[in-house]
Structures are given as C-alpha cells and as structure tokens.
Design a protein around this motif. Sequence first.
Motif, PDB file in Angstrom:
ATOM      1  N   LEU A  23       8.435  -2.141  -5.677  1.00 26.55           N
ATOM      2  CA  LEU A  23       8.330  -3.516  -5.231  1.00 26.55           C
ATOM      3  C   LEU A  23       6.891  -3.729  -4.780  1.00 26.55           C
ATOM      4  CD1 LEU A  23      11.605  -4.098  -3.165  1.00 26.55           C
ATOM      5  CD2 LEU A  23      11.172  -4.578  -5.585  1.00 26.55           C
ATOM      6  N   ALA A  24       6.315  -4.844  -5.169  1.00 27.25           N
ATOM      7  CA  ALA A  24       4.898  -5.084  -4.885  1.00 27.25           C
ATOM      8  C   ALA A  24       4.677  -6.517  -4.459  1.00 27.25           C
ATOM      9  CB  ALA A  24       4.052  -4.769  -6.121  1.00 27.25           C
ATOM     10  N   ALA A  25       3.665  -6.706  -3.634  1.00 29.10           N
ATOM     11  CA  ALA A  25       3.247  -8.043  -3.198  1.00 29.10           C
ATOM     12  C   ALA A  25       1.760  -8.004  -2.905  1.00 29.10           C
ATOM     13  CB  ALA A  25       4.026  -8.481  -1.960  1.00 29.10           C
ATOM     14  N   GLY A  26       1.100  -9.126  -3.097  1.00 35.95           N
ATOM     15  CA  GLY A  26      -0.332  -9.198  -2.857  1.00 35.95           C
ATOM     16  C   GLY A  26      -1.127  -9.011  -4.130  1.00 35.95           C
ATOM     17  N   PRO A  27      -2.375  -9.475  -4.126  1.00 34.74           N
ATOM     18  CA  PRO A  27      -3.205  -9.417  -5.340  1.00 34.74           C
ATOM     19  C   PRO A  27      -3.648  -8.001  -5.668  1.00 34.74           C
ATOM     20  CG  PRO A  27      -4.478 -10.242  -3.487  1.00 34.74           C
ATOM     21  CD  PRO A  27      -3.066 -10.136  -3.001  1.00 34.74           C
ATOM     22  N   GLU A  28      -3.820  -7.729  -6.962  1.00 28.37           N
ATOM     23  CA  GLU A  28      -4.277  -6.404  -7.378  1.00 28.37           C
ATOM     24  C   GLU A  28      -5.662  -6.094  -6.826  1.00 28.37           C
ATOM     25  OE1 GLU A  28      -3.931  -5.639 -11.530  1.00 28.37           O
ATOM     26  OE2 GLU A  28      -1.934  -6.537 -11.687  1.00 28.37           O
ATOM     27  N   ASP A  29      -6.478  -7.126  -6.607  1.00 30.70           N
ATOM     28  CA  ASP A  29      -7.837  -6.921  -6.098  1.00 30.70           C
ATOM     29  C   ASP A  29      -7.933  -7.263  -4.614  1.00 30.70           C
ATOM     30  OD1 ASP A  29      -7.456  -9.632  -6.338  1.00 30.70           O
ATOM     31  OD2 ASP A  29      -9.392 -10.034  -7.286  1.00 30.70           O
ATOM     32  N   ALA A  30      -6.860  -7.025  -3.871  1.00 32.76           N
ATOM     33  CA  ALA A  30      -6.850  -7.330  -2.438  1.00 32.76           C
ATOM     34  C   ALA A  30      -8.030  -6.655  -1.751  1.00 32.76           C
ATOM     35  CB  ALA A  30      -5.538  -6.852  -1.812  1.00 32.76           C
ATOM     36  N   PRO A  31      -8.701  -7.354  -0.843  1.00 28.66           N
ATOM     37  CA  PRO A  31      -9.928  -6.817  -0.252  1.00 28.66           C
ATOM     38  C   PRO A  31      -9.730  -5.532   0.533  1.00 28.66           C
ATOM     39  CG  PRO A  31      -9.214  -8.812   0.882  1.00 28.66           C
ATOM     40  CD  PRO A  31      -8.411  -8.722  -0.378  1.00 28.66           C
ATOM     41  N   GLY A  32      -8.546  -5.352   1.129  1.00 25.98           N
ATOM     42  CA  GLY A  32      -8.296  -4.142   1.904  1.00 25.98           C
ATOM     43  C   GLY A  32      -7.730  -2.998   1.099  1.00 25.98           C
ATOM     44  N   GLY A  33      -7.563  -3.196  -0.229  1.00 24.89           N
ATOM     45  CA  GLY A  33      -7.040  -2.140  -1.072  1.00 24.89           C
ATOM     46  C   GLY A  33      -5.520  -2.088  -1.079  1.00 24.89           C
ATOM     47  N   THR A  34      -4.980  -0.993  -1.592  1.00 21.89           N
ATOM     48  CA  THR A  34      -3.542  -0.801  -1.769  1.00 21.89           C
ATOM     49  C   THR A  34      -2.945  -0.086  -0.567  1.00 21.89           C
ATOM     50  OG1 THR A  34      -3.734  -0.697  -4.186  1.00 21.89           O
ATOM     51  CG2 THR A  34      -1.786   0.332  -3.211  1.00 21.89           C
ATOM     52  N   LEU A  35      -1.774  -0.563  -0.139  1.00 19.22           N
ATOM     53  CA  LEU A  35      -0.968   0.106   0.873  1.00 19.22           C
ATOM     54  C   LEU A  35       0.294   0.603   0.179  1.00 19.22           C
ATOM     55  CD1 LEU A  35      -0.176   0.859   3.810  1.00 19.22           C
ATOM     56  CD2 LEU A  35       0.758  -1.459   4.039  1.00 19.22           C
ATOM     57  N   LEU A  36       0.432   1.905   0.025  1.00 23.53           N
ATOM     58  CA  LEU A  36       1.589   2.517  -0.633  1.00 23.53           C
ATOM     59  C   LEU A  36       2.593   2.925   0.434  1.00 23.53           C
ATOM     60  CD1 LEU A  36       2.986   3.715  -3.176  1.00 23.53           C
ATOM     61  CD2 LEU A  36       1.735   5.846  -2.699  1.00 23.53           C
ATOM     62  N   CYS A  37       3.848   2.472   0.292  1.00 20.57           N
ATOM     63  CA  CYS A  37       4.892   2.700   1.291  1.00 20.57           C
ATOM     64  C   CYS A  37       5.960   3.637   0.734  1.00 20.57           C
ATOM     65  CB  CYS A  37       5.526   1.375   1.683  1.00 20.57           C
ATOM     66  SG  CYS A  37       4.374   0.155   2.368  1.00 20.57           S
ATOM     67  N   LEU A  38       6.222   4.711   1.462  1.00 18.12           N
ATOM     68  CA  LEU A  38       7.185   5.743   1.067  1.00 18.12           C
ATOM     69  C   LEU A  38       8.331   5.746   2.069  1.00 18.12           C
ATOM     70  CD1 LEU A  38       4.600   8.610   0.345  1.00 18.12           C
ATOM     71  CD2 LEU A  38       5.386   6.810  -1.217  1.00 18.12           C
ATOM     72  N   HIS A  39       9.528   5.477   1.595  1.00 23.34           N
ATOM     73  CA  HIS A  39      10.682   5.278   2.477  1.00 23.34           C
ATOM     74  C   HIS A  39      11.270   6.598   2.979  1.00 23.34           C
ATOM     75  CE1 HIS A  39      13.495   6.513  -0.715  1.00 23.34           C
ATOM     76  NE2 HIS A  39      12.805   5.747  -1.545  1.00 23.34           N
ATOM     77  N   GLY A  40      12.186   6.464   3.941  1.00 25.66           N
ATOM     78  CA  GLY A  40      12.887   7.608   4.482  1.00 25.66           C
ATOM     79  C   GLY A  40      13.972   8.109   3.548  1.00 25.66           C
ATOM     80  N   ILE A  41      14.603   9.208   3.934  1.00 19.88           N
ATOM     81  CA  ILE A  41      15.544   9.889   3.047  1.00 19.88           C
ATOM     82  C   ILE A  41      16.801   9.063   2.778  1.00 19.88           C
ATOM     83  CG2 ILE A  41      16.809  11.157   4.836  1.00 19.88           C
ATOM     84  CD1 ILE A  41      16.572  13.649   2.960  1.00 19.88           C
ATOM     85  N   GLY A  42      17.097   8.096   3.637  1.00 18.57           N
ATOM     86  CA  GLY A  42      18.265   7.253   3.421  1.00 18.57           C
ATOM     87  C   GLY A  42      17.928   5.846   2.976  1.00 18.57           C
ATOM     88  N   GLY A  43      16.700   5.608   2.533  1.00 20.46           N
ATOM     89  CA  GLY A  43      16.279   4.250   2.222  1.00 20.46           C
ATOM     90  C   GLY A  43      15.915   4.033   0.772  1.00 20.46           C
TER      91      GLY A  43
END
Length: 281
Positions: A23-43
């Motif tokens: 799932l993604a949101a925000g522009p590919e060239d966002a000024p702050g770069g990419t934030l990759l989110c890794l969920h917990g074992i039950g998520g």
Amino acid sequence: MSAAPAALPEGVHVLDAGGVRLLAAGPEDAPGGTLLCLHGIGGDARSFLPQLRSLAGPHRVVAWDAPGYGGSRDLHGDPGTDTFTAEAVAVLDHLGAGSAHVLGVSWGGVTATRMALTAPGRVRSLILAGSTRGSGVPGKAEAMRGRAASLRRDGAAAFAADRAGRLLAPGADPALHAEITERMASSLRPDGYAAAAEAMATTRHTEHDLARVRARTLVLVGAEDTVTGPAESKVLAEHVPGARYTELAGAGHAANQERPDAFDAEVTRFLADDHPTGGTP
C-alpha cells in the motif's frame, strides 16, 4: 493469498513489487524520500493506514504485506530474519529507492534493525515501534513457535479473537479492537506466520549488534504495551548510538493504530530533523 480490501482511503493505492503487495501514498519524488513500513507478526499493510494518510506528502509512505501474509506471495527462501530482510531490500529495489526511512513495528522492527546492520546504505533512518531484540532465547523461542502451532491448529479467526485484544491498552475503543481482530484474521496464513515466528525464534540482537547501528534511530513504545513493553524498548534505545526514546501514554502494543496522532507527531518531528530544509540527499 487473501483478497485485497474492497476500498482504501483516498490517496492510498496498491502496488506490486515482484509479488509482494504494497500500500502506498504520496508522490514518488517526495522531498523527504521513502518511508518503508514493516508490520508486526499479527498485522499487514493496513496496520499503517493512519500513517499512509498523515505522513504522505513530505514522504512517499509504503507499507508491505510481508511475504506469506495478506495479498503477498510466499517467502522466497528459508525462514529467517535475513531472508525477510532481503525481501525488504528487494522492495526498495523495485521502488527505485536507493535508501529509505524504515519504520518497523514489533517483529517488523526486528527486520528493520537487521536491515540497518546488513544493508546500512539502504536505511536512511530507523524507527522502532514496540520492538524487541528478537525471541531467540530459551522460553521465548519455544513460545513463539507455539503461537504458530496454535494458528495452524485453531485457524485464523479463533487465533485473532484470542490475541488481538492483547495489542491494545485497557479500555481501548471497541471499534478499533474489532478492526484489528478482522485484519489479523484476514491477513494471517499458517505458513507465512510460521516463517515469521521462526525468524523471531532464531534472532536475538546483542548489545554489540545494536551498538553497530549507524542509522539515526527513534524508539517508540506505548506506555501500556504488555507484549514487548517499555523495558525492552529502553534496552534498544540504550544500546543504539544516539537513539531517541519516547513513550506514548494511553497506548498499548499497537501504538501507531491506537494513538496515531501522537505517534505520527513524534515520527514527523524525527524525520524533519533528518533534513530540516526539506532537501533530499
């Protein structure tokens, strides 16, 4: 694989990274770069819907269904933290992101820590939420494998009904409890969960390991977290050089879902310190 959700919030869309559902949101060239989110074992990726809504714009926010979960393919390789780490790095490759801010919740934080140790050039900063050093010690390892056996025996619905409430502080919103229960029941697959449990059961980052982390690090934990708990987060913050530590009042283990405004405010402040002028490296 589980079916994709029928509807997603405006601005959130689905990507495929070699069979790994994002799932993604925000522009590919966002000024702050990419934030990759890794969920917990039950998520799954939906665990980060609050962050996908509030943090996108300055950043491109991307959350995965880990291999073996939700709408993603099975894990490629033997179960283990290094295998999941390689899969996460491959997601960055697919996105064309040389490096990313990496936010890991609980088990996702263990994977994120290993990324910072084995692929330091790919981790621009590190956010560990309700995380741990891993479960690779006597007692905890057996318990982790036992949870995988329980899922296989009882099925995802019964497993989620038993465990989801443990992620929240006492008196949490019943609607959130129901939402987390549904997400857990619909995202868990026995083989994928068993692979994640084995990764946890065979991992224990030492104080020496943590001292080798060079990424700027924020450690966040719910003050009422009884799954990993503040004591474990304090160990992470104590031994990762320069780590910032914050407890969120009124939150349990799923702090990013239970108190998203406070959680996201801490993350926003931390990320802003990386490049106060909004520039990219």
